[in-house]
Scaffold this motif. Sequence first.
Motif, PDB file in Angstrom:
ATOM      1  N   UNK A   1       0.837  -1.388  -0.080  1.00 39.25           N
ATOM      2  CA  UNK A   1       0.105  -0.005  -0.021  1.00 39.25           C
ATOM      3  C   UNK A   1       0.929   1.316   0.023  1.00 39.25           C
ATOM      4  N   UNK A   2       2.216   0.968  -0.306  1.00 32.39           N
ATOM      5  CA  UNK A   2       3.066   2.179  -0.239  1.00 32.39           C
ATOM      6  C   UNK A   2       2.607   3.276  -1.348  1.00 32.39           C
ATOM      7  N   UNK A   3       2.421   4.506  -0.851  1.00 29.88           N
ATOM      8  CA  UNK A   3       1.978   5.400  -1.885  1.00 29.88           C
ATOM      9  C   UNK A   3       2.935   5.533  -2.942  1.00 29.88           C
ATOM     10  N   UNK A   4       4.191   5.504  -2.773  1.00 32.13           N
ATOM     11  CA  UNK A   4       5.098   5.527  -3.818  1.00 32.13           C
ATOM     12  C   UNK A   4       4.946   4.768  -4.937  1.00 32.13           C
ATOM     13  N   UNK A   5       4.340   3.566  -4.650  1.00 31.73           N
ATOM     14  CA  UNK A   5       3.788   2.470  -5.700  1.00 31.73           C
ATOM     15  C   UNK A   5       2.675   2.764  -6.326  1.00 31.73           C
ATOM     16  N   UNK A   6       1.805   3.220  -5.620  1.00 33.43           N
ATOM     17  CA  UNK A   6       0.387   3.522  -6.195  1.00 33.43           C
ATOM     18  C   UNK A   6       0.390   4.790  -6.946  1.00 33.43           C
ATOM     19  N   UNK A   7       1.517   5.813  -6.542  1.00 36.51           N
ATOM     20  CA  UNK A   7       1.062   7.043  -7.419  1.00 36.51           C
ATOM     21  C   UNK A   7       2.630   7.070  -8.387  1.00 36.51           C
ATOM     22  N   UNK A   8       3.161   6.088  -8.794  1.00 35.84           N
ATOM     23  CA  UNK A   8       4.343   6.311  -9.737  1.00 35.84           C
ATOM     24  C   UNK A   8       3.888   6.782 -11.035  1.00 35.84           C
ATOM     25  N   UNK A   9       2.751   6.448 -11.651  1.00 33.94           N
ATOM     26  CA  UNK A   9       2.140   6.801 -12.842  1.00 33.94           C
ATOM     27  C   UNK A   9       1.400   7.795 -12.827  1.00 33.94           C
ATOM     28  N   UNK A  10       0.991   8.510 -11.554  1.00 28.85           N
ATOM     29  CA  UNK A  10       0.187   9.581 -11.628  1.00 28.85           C
ATOM     30  C   UNK A  10       0.359  10.922 -12.398  1.00 28.85           C
ATOM     31  N   UNK A  11       1.463  11.131 -12.899  1.00 27.29           N
ATOM     32  CA  UNK A  11       1.667  12.124 -13.932  1.00 27.29           C
ATOM     33  C   UNK A  11       1.651  11.789 -15.399  1.00 27.29           C
ATOM     34  N   UNK A  12       1.262  10.507 -15.643  1.00 24.61           N
ATOM     35  CA  UNK A  12       1.171  10.035 -17.028  1.00 24.61           C
ATOM     36  C   UNK A  12      -0.278  10.639 -17.527  1.00 24.61           C
ATOM     37  N   UNK A  13      -0.190  11.356 -18.317  1.00 21.68           N
ATOM     38  CA  UNK A  13      -1.268  11.996 -19.088  1.00 21.68           C
ATOM     39  C   UNK A  13      -1.858  10.733 -19.983  1.00 21.68           C
TER      40      UNK A  13
END
Length: 79
Positions: free
Chosen positions: A47-59
């Motif tokens: 549940x590490x936020x770094x893992x879940x958010x690693x593609x957050x900026x990919x349009x």
Amino acid sequence: METLQLVKEIECLPDEAKLKVEELVLELKLRYSRQTPLTEEELTRWADPEVFGMYADREDMRDSTAYIRKLRDEQWGAK
């Protein structure tokens, strides 16, 4: 399929495919050899936020369904 036949089939694969087979075998081994449920620490690690958010900026991945559909179409052609 017999084990020896399976080994022969794997040996005929390109190196990239052999690596995928190896990854799959390791994943299956881990999944089916586990005797106890995941610990709280192990669950938290996933549940590490770094893992879940690693593609957050990919349009290009904003619409995940469309993104996967595009990848599949590119790989196997539109169906």
